[in-house]
Design a protein around this motif. Structure first.
Motif, PDB file in Angstrom:
ATOM      1  N   PHE A 123       0.941  -1.125  -0.050  1.00 38.28           N
ATOM      2  CA  PHE A 123       0.050  -0.041   0.037  1.00 38.28           C
ATOM      3  C   PHE A 123       1.063   1.297  -0.020  1.00 38.28           C
ATOM      4  O   PHE A 123       1.970   1.269   0.653  1.00 38.28           O
ATOM      5  N   LYS A 124       0.770   2.137  -1.009  1.00 43.45           N
ATOM      6  CA  LYS A 124       1.204   3.252  -0.856  1.00 43.45           C
ATOM      7  C   LYS A 124       0.565   4.376   0.161  1.00 43.45           C
ATOM      8  O   LYS A 124      -0.586   4.550   0.094  1.00 43.45           O
ATOM      9  N   THR A 125       1.280   4.978   1.026  1.00 42.36           N
ATOM     10  CA  THR A 125       0.656   5.738   2.159  1.00 42.36           C
ATOM     11  C   THR A 125      -0.284   6.875   1.554  1.00 42.36           C
ATOM     12  O   THR A 125      -1.245   7.091   1.883  1.00 42.36           O
ATOM     13  N   SER A 126       0.217   7.520   0.500  1.00 38.95           N
ATOM     14  CA  SER A 126      -0.550   8.654  -0.248  1.00 38.95           C
ATOM     15  C   SER A 126      -1.778   8.229  -0.862  1.00 38.95           C
ATOM     16  O   SER A 126      -2.538   8.997  -1.208  1.00 38.95           O
ATOM     17  N   GLN A 127      -1.801   6.709  -1.037  1.00 38.05           N
ATOM     18  CA  GLN A 127      -2.990   6.588  -1.923  1.00 38.05           C
ATOM     19  C   GLN A 127      -4.077   5.817  -0.820  1.00 38.05           C
ATOM     20  O   GLN A 127      -5.133   5.226  -1.565  1.00 38.05           O
ATOM     21  N   ILE A 128      -3.648   5.621   0.407  1.00 42.87           N
ATOM     22  CA  ILE A 128      -4.643   4.966   1.167  1.00 42.87           C
ATOM     23  C   ILE A 128      -6.042   5.606   1.137  1.00 42.87           C
ATOM     24  O   ILE A 128      -7.369   5.105   1.251  1.00 42.87           O
ATOM     25  N   SER A 129      -6.237   6.944   1.134  1.00 43.59           N
ATOM     26  CA  SER A 129      -7.376   7.644   1.016  1.00 43.59           C
ATOM     27  C   SER A 129      -8.139   7.381  -0.105  1.00 43.59           C
ATOM     28  O   SER A 129      -9.313   7.515   0.015  1.00 43.59           O
ATOM     29  N   GLN A 130      -7.611   6.952  -1.413  1.00 44.26           N
ATOM     30  CA  GLN A 130      -8.381   6.697  -2.296  1.00 44.26           C
ATOM     31  C   GLN A 130      -9.074   5.308  -2.116  1.00 44.26           C
ATOM     32  O   GLN A 130     -10.080   4.982  -2.736  1.00 44.26           O
ATOM     33  N   LEU A 131      -8.402   4.353  -1.292  1.00 47.46           N
ATOM     34  CA  LEU A 131      -9.086   3.151  -1.034  1.00 47.46           C
ATOM     35  C   LEU A 131     -10.372   3.107  -0.368  1.00 47.46           C
ATOM     36  O   LEU A 131     -11.179   2.286  -0.642  1.00 47.46           O
ATOM     37  N   ASN A 137     -19.420   6.820   5.295  1.00 48.58           N
ATOM     38  CA  ASN A 137     -19.154   7.536   6.531  1.00 48.58           C
ATOM     39  C   ASN A 137     -17.760   7.126   7.091  1.00 48.58           C
ATOM     40  O   ASN A 137     -17.543   6.794   8.361  1.00 48.58           O
ATOM     41  N   CYS A 138     -16.862   6.960   6.300  1.00 48.38           N
ATOM     42  CA  CYS A 138     -15.726   6.461   6.804  1.00 48.38           C
ATOM     43  C   CYS A 138     -14.812   7.833   7.125  1.00 48.38           C
ATOM     44  O   CYS A 138     -15.048   8.738   6.981  1.00 48.38           O
ATOM     45  N   TRP A 139     -13.497   7.341   7.909  1.00 47.36           N
ATOM     46  CA  TRP A 139     -12.555   8.277   8.277  1.00 47.36           C
ATOM     47  C   TRP A 139     -12.029   9.152   6.964  1.00 47.36           C
ATOM     48  O   TRP A 139     -12.010   8.554   6.166  1.00 47.36           O
ATOM     49  N   LYS A 140     -11.568  10.371   7.421  1.00 44.76           N
ATOM     50  CA  LYS A 140     -10.888  11.148   6.266  1.00 44.76           C
ATOM     51  C   LYS A 140      -9.645  11.752   6.887  1.00 44.76           C
ATOM     52  O   LYS A 140      -9.469  12.280   7.921  1.00 44.76           O
ATOM     53  N   PRO A 141      -8.781  11.686   6.070  1.00 40.18           N
ATOM     54  CA  PRO A 141      -7.352  11.919   6.442  1.00 40.18           C
ATOM     55  C   PRO A 141      -7.436  13.635   6.916  1.00 40.18           C
ATOM     56  O   PRO A 141      -6.554  13.932   7.863  1.00 40.18           O
ATOM     57  N   THR A 142      -8.172  14.584   6.244  1.00 37.81           N
ATOM     58  CA  THR A 142      -7.888  15.885   6.635  1.00 37.81           C
ATOM     59  C   THR A 142      -8.756  16.078   7.917  1.00 37.81           C
ATOM     60  O   THR A 142      -8.055  16.860   8.784  1.00 37.81           O
ATOM     61  N   VAL A 143      -9.822  15.222   8.233  1.00 37.12           N
ATOM     62  CA  VAL A 143     -10.343  15.231   9.501  1.00 37.12           C
ATOM     63  C   VAL A 143      -9.286  15.127  10.539  1.00 37.12           C
ATOM     64  O   VAL A 143      -9.319  15.463  11.640  1.00 37.12           O
ATOM     65  N   MET A 145      -6.119  15.092  10.526  1.00 35.03           N
ATOM     66  CA  MET A 145      -5.058  16.031  10.752  1.00 35.03           C
ATOM     67  C   MET A 145      -5.442  17.381  11.427  1.00 35.03           C
ATOM     68  O   MET A 145      -4.818  17.832  12.133  1.00 35.03           O
ATOM     69  N   ASN A 146      -6.668  17.616  11.071  1.00 34.34           N
ATOM     70  CA  ASN A 146      -7.217  18.725  11.683  1.00 34.34           C
ATOM     71  C   ASN A 146      -7.494  18.649  13.348  1.00 34.34           C
ATOM     72  O   ASN A 146      -7.192  19.539  13.949  1.00 34.34           O
ATOM     73  N   PHE A 147      -7.969  17.184  13.406  1.00 30.89           N
ATOM     74  CA  PHE A 147      -8.076  17.022  15.138  1.00 30.89           C
ATOM     75  C   PHE A 147      -6.710  17.079  15.687  1.00 30.89           C
ATOM     76  O   PHE A 147      -6.516  17.577  16.633  1.00 30.89           O
ATOM     77  N   CYS A 148      -5.667  16.720  14.975  1.00 25.56           N
ATOM     78  CA  CYS A 148      -4.312  16.387  15.475  1.00 25.56           C
ATOM     79  C   CYS A 148      -3.897  18.032  15.938  1.00 25.56           C
ATOM     80  O   CYS A 148      -3.059  18.218  16.847  1.00 25.56           O
ATOM     81  N   GLY A 149      -3.976  18.867  14.861  1.00 23.51           N
ATOM     82  CA  GLY A 149      -3.586  20.227  14.909  1.00 23.51           C
ATOM     83  C   GLY A 149      -4.450  20.966  15.934  1.00 23.51           C
ATOM     84  O   GLY A 149      -3.666  21.637  16.681  1.00 23.51           O
ATOM     85  N   ASP A 150      -5.612  20.868  16.088  1.00 19.53           N
ATOM     86  CA  ASP A 150      -6.490  21.365  17.358  1.00 19.53           C
ATOM     87  C   ASP A 150      -5.918  20.704  18.568  1.00 19.53           C
ATOM     88  O   ASP A 150      -5.759  21.376  19.498  1.00 19.53           O
TER      89      ASP A 150
END
Length: 212
Positions: A123-131, A137-143, A145-150
């Motif tokens: 698996f390519k890490t950068s392409q997991i979001s495409q899978l 209602n699945c998880w989203k990378p941006t959500v 990272m935003n949670f981590c930043g907050d």
């Protein structure tokens, strides 16, 4: 079962680029290679250490961390429900572990009920979001990272006292706010005295005025 992942690494990794895996050796869970990463997330500068399983053997491989590879194992997938759970839960953990340190590739061994790897997939890490994009209602990378930043902003605004004996213990449960408790000279204190003395002495030497 907890050693199956370590054994998979032993079967696939060698000590050097020209070597061969030693699959017959005893698994040593205390051995690890860690990389130190300096990166940025939003307005936060991050310096952290992450464990790396192996790197590409080719001499033409890109420099670190682009040459690093994460090794994983997971149960064999037979049904759509199992695949959906794999996307929702297992890939989330794999992606989160590899994304920030910059590990670009995850090699997964899918095992049967006896622990034998029957399939290997990369698996390519950068392409997991495409899978996972077709999962409802699945998880989203941006959500994530935003949670981590907050969360990092919350930590920065909460931790005001610089004391190696003081520990802020943060916790979070889904659909609830992040909470914390404060512990001084407790079981959670993890910096050894020798480390504190060395770092404090180094800091004092750095800020000392020049000698005549």
């Amino acid at each position: 079962m907890m050693y199956w992942g370590y054994k998979f690494e032993q079967y696939t990794c060698a000590d050097d680029a020209q070597g061969s895996p030693d699959s017959g050796g005893v698994v040593n869970t205390n051995e690890a290679f860690c990389t130190v990463v300096q990166t940025r997330l939003s307005e936060h500068k991050l310096l952290f250490s992450g464990e790396v399983d192996c790197r590409e053997a080719s001499s033409r491989a890109p420099p670190a961390p682009a040459c690093y590879i994460e090794m994983k194992t997971s149960a064999e997938i037979h049904t759509p429900k199992q695949r959906s759970n794999f996307h929702r839960y297992k890939l989330l953990k794999w992606w989160a572990q590899s994304f920030l340190p910059g590990v670009p590739k995850i090699v997964a061994g899918f095992r049967d009920s006896d622990g034998k790897v029957v399939q290997v997939e990369t698996f390519k890490t950068s392409q997991i979001s495409q899978l996972i994009k077709t999962e409802y209602n699945c998880w989203k990378p941006t959500v994530c990272m935003n949670f981590c930043g907050d969360f990092l902003s919350f930590v920065r605004n909460t931790v005001k006292e610089d004391d190696p004996k003081l520990v802020y213990l943060f916790s979070w449960e889904p659909h609830k706010d992040v909470t914390f408790t404060i512990h001084r000279d407790s079981e959670y204190t993890f910096l050894p005295n020798w480390f504190v003395k060395e770092i404090t002495g180094l800091h004092h030497d750095t800020n000392a005025p020049p000698r005549a």
